[in-house]
Design a protein around this motif. Structure first.
Motif, mmCIF file in Angstrom:
data_model
loop_
_atom_site.group_PDB
_atom_site.id
_atom_site.type_symbol
_atom_site.label_atom_id
_atom_site.label_comp_id
_atom_site.label_asym_id
_atom_site.label_seq_id
_atom_site.Cartn_x
_atom_site.Cartn_y
_atom_site.Cartn_z
ATOM 1 N N GLU A 161 -13.366 -12.661 -23.109
ATOM 2 C CA GLU A 161 -13.187 -11.239 -23.313
ATOM 3 C C GLU A 161 -14.301 -10.428 -22.787
ATOM 4 O O GLU A 161 -14.043 -9.064 -22.383
ATOM 5 C CB GLU A 161 -12.901 -11.010 -24.712
ATOM 6 C CG GLU A 161 -12.363 -9.452 -25.354
ATOM 7 C CD GLU A 161 -10.623 -9.305 -24.670
ATOM 8 O OE1 GLU A 161 -10.495 -8.436 -24.785
ATOM 9 O OE2 GLU A 161 -10.131 -10.430 -24.407
ATOM 10 N N PRO A 162 -15.504 -10.809 -23.249
ATOM 11 C CA PRO A 162 -16.709 -9.958 -22.687
ATOM 12 C C PRO A 162 -16.698 -9.655 -21.115
ATOM 13 O O PRO A 162 -16.986 -8.649 -20.775
ATOM 14 C CB PRO A 162 -17.956 -10.724 -22.913
ATOM 15 C CG PRO A 162 -17.463 -11.240 -24.214
ATOM 16 C CD PRO A 162 -16.110 -11.502 -24.145
ATOM 17 N N THR A 163 -16.238 -10.737 -20.460
ATOM 18 C CA THR A 163 -16.139 -10.750 -19.020
ATOM 19 C C THR A 163 -15.251 -9.840 -18.529
ATOM 20 O O THR A 163 -15.430 -9.024 -17.743
ATOM 21 C CB THR A 163 -16.189 -12.385 -18.418
ATOM 22 O OG1 THR A 163 -17.050 -12.927 -18.929
ATOM 23 C CG2 THR A 163 -15.939 -12.086 -17.061
ATOM 24 N N SER A 210 -19.793 -18.193 -16.030
ATOM 25 C CA SER A 210 -19.028 -19.002 -15.240
ATOM 26 C C SER A 210 -18.003 -18.534 -14.472
ATOM 27 O O SER A 210 -17.512 -17.583 -14.750
ATOM 28 C CB SER A 210 -18.604 -20.515 -16.000
ATOM 29 O OG SER A 210 -17.593 -20.072 -16.528
ATOM 30 N N VAL A 211 -17.536 -19.147 -13.522
ATOM 31 C CA VAL A 211 -16.397 -18.587 -12.620
ATOM 32 C C VAL A 211 -14.998 -18.676 -13.400
ATOM 33 O O VAL A 211 -14.410 -17.953 -13.321
ATOM 34 C CB VAL A 211 -16.215 -19.658 -11.346
ATOM 35 C CG1 VAL A 211 -14.943 -19.110 -10.652
ATOM 36 C CG2 VAL A 211 -17.587 -19.226 -10.387
ATOM 37 N N THR A 212 -14.873 -19.692 -14.298
ATOM 38 C CA THR A 212 -13.438 -19.655 -15.173
ATOM 39 C C THR A 212 -13.272 -18.334 -15.794
ATOM 40 O O THR A 212 -12.129 -17.912 -15.895
ATOM 41 C CB THR A 212 -13.536 -20.712 -16.066
ATOM 42 O OG1 THR A 212 -13.565 -22.008 -15.113
ATOM 43 C CG2 THR A 212 -12.195 -20.812 -16.881
ATOM 44 N N PRO A 213 -14.145 -17.754 -16.640
ATOM 45 C CA PRO A 213 -13.808 -16.482 -17.279
ATOM 46 C C PRO A 213 -13.533 -15.355 -16.477
ATOM 47 O O PRO A 213 -12.902 -14.289 -16.571
ATOM 48 C CB PRO A 213 -14.799 -16.266 -18.314
ATOM 49 C CG PRO A 213 -16.130 -16.913 -17.926
ATOM 50 C CD PRO A 213 -15.398 -18.143 -17.031
ATOM 51 N N VAL A 214 -14.322 -15.417 -15.418
ATOM 52 C CA VAL A 214 -14.102 -14.517 -14.394
ATOM 53 C C VAL A 214 -12.671 -14.562 -13.583
ATOM 54 O O VAL A 214 -12.025 -13.535 -13.538
ATOM 55 C CB VAL A 214 -15.188 -14.482 -12.988
ATOM 56 C CG1 VAL A 214 -14.828 -13.550 -11.942
ATOM 57 C CG2 VAL A 214 -16.612 -14.085 -13.624
#
Length: 197
Positions: free
Chosen positions: A3-5, A36-40
Motif C-alpha cells: 500500500e505505501p509503495t 523490494s521489487v514485488t510490491p513495486v
C-alpha cells in the motif's frame, strides 16, 4: 508494504513526475523507494488496472499517455456521475473543501463530496478514481482559465449553500464543457511540460 509503495508511485503519476510514455522499471523504482521489487510490480499492475499505467508484454510498464478523446470521455463520465449523484443526493449540503487544499484537490474534494452524499458507495468510488486520473489535467486549469479559482468557488458555494439544484448542475455542466473544449490544449500542455523535464 504494497500500500505505501502503491501510494508513492500513484502520487508521482498524479503530479507528473515522469513524462507520458516513460518506462517504469520495477528494479529502479524499488531502489528509489527502498522496497523490494514485488510490491513495486504489484503496484504497477494495480495502476495498470486503474488506467494510470500501461503494460505491454515484452515492453513492460509505461506511464499512460492521455489522448484528447480519452480526456473528453473521462470528463463526460465524470459529469454523468456527478449529475446522477446530485439527483440522488442525501444528507443535504456538501462539506466545504479545506481552505489549505490545492485548488485541484479542492474541486476533486467537492466532486467526491457530491458523490458521497448520494449514498452510493460505488458512485463515490468511481468519482474518486476519476479524480485520480484527472488530477494532472486539473493542475493545468489555472493556465487555461484565468477564472479557474473563481469557477471552483462558485461551484463550492452552490453546493454548500444547498440552493436550487439547477444552479449547481449548470455550474458543474459548464465546468466540464469548458474543459472538454480545451482537451487538445490540455494534451499539448502535458506533452510540452513533460518534454521540458
Amino acid at each position: 508494504m504494497v500500500e505505501p509503495t502503491y501510494e508513492a508511485i500513484k502520487r508521482r503519476l498524479m503530479t507528473g513526475v515522469w513524462p507520458a510514455g516513460a518506462r517504469l522499471e520495477s528494479a529502479r523504482l524499488a531502489d528509489a523507494l527502498g522496497v523490494s521489487v514485488t510490491p513495486v510490480r504489484d503496484s504497477l499492475y494495480r495502476l495498470t488496472g486503474e488506467h494510470m499505467v500501461d503494460f505491454t508484454h515484452g515492453e513492460g510498464f509505461h506511464v499512460h499517455r492521455l489522448t484528447e478523446t480519452e480526456l473528453r470521455d473521462l470528463l463526460e463520465l465524470n459529469l454523468i456521475l456527478l449529475l446522477a449523484a446530485l439527483a440522488t443526493r442525501r444528507g443535504g449540503i456538501v462539506d466545504r473543501a479545506s481552505p489549505a487544499a490545492e485548488e485541484t484537490d479542492r474541486i476533486g474534494a467537492l466532486f467526491l463530496g457530491v458523490a458521497s452524499r448520494s449514498g452510493n458507495a460505488e458512485l463515490a468510488a468511481a468519482i474518486a478514481s476519476l479524480n485520480d486520473r484527472l488530477h494532472l489535467t486539473r493542475r493545468l486549469d489555472r493556465h487555461l482559465f484565468a477564472d479557474a479559482e473563481a469557477e471552483g468557488a462558485a461551484i463550492e458555494a452552490a453546493l454548500f449553500e444547498a440552493g436550487p439544484p439547477a444552479i449547481a448542475r449548470n455550474l458543474i455542466l459548464r465546468y466540464h464543457e469548458r474543459r472538454a473544449q480545451e482537451a487538445a490544449s490540455y494534451v499539448r500542455m502535458l506533452a510540452e511540460r513533460r518534454a521540458d523535464r
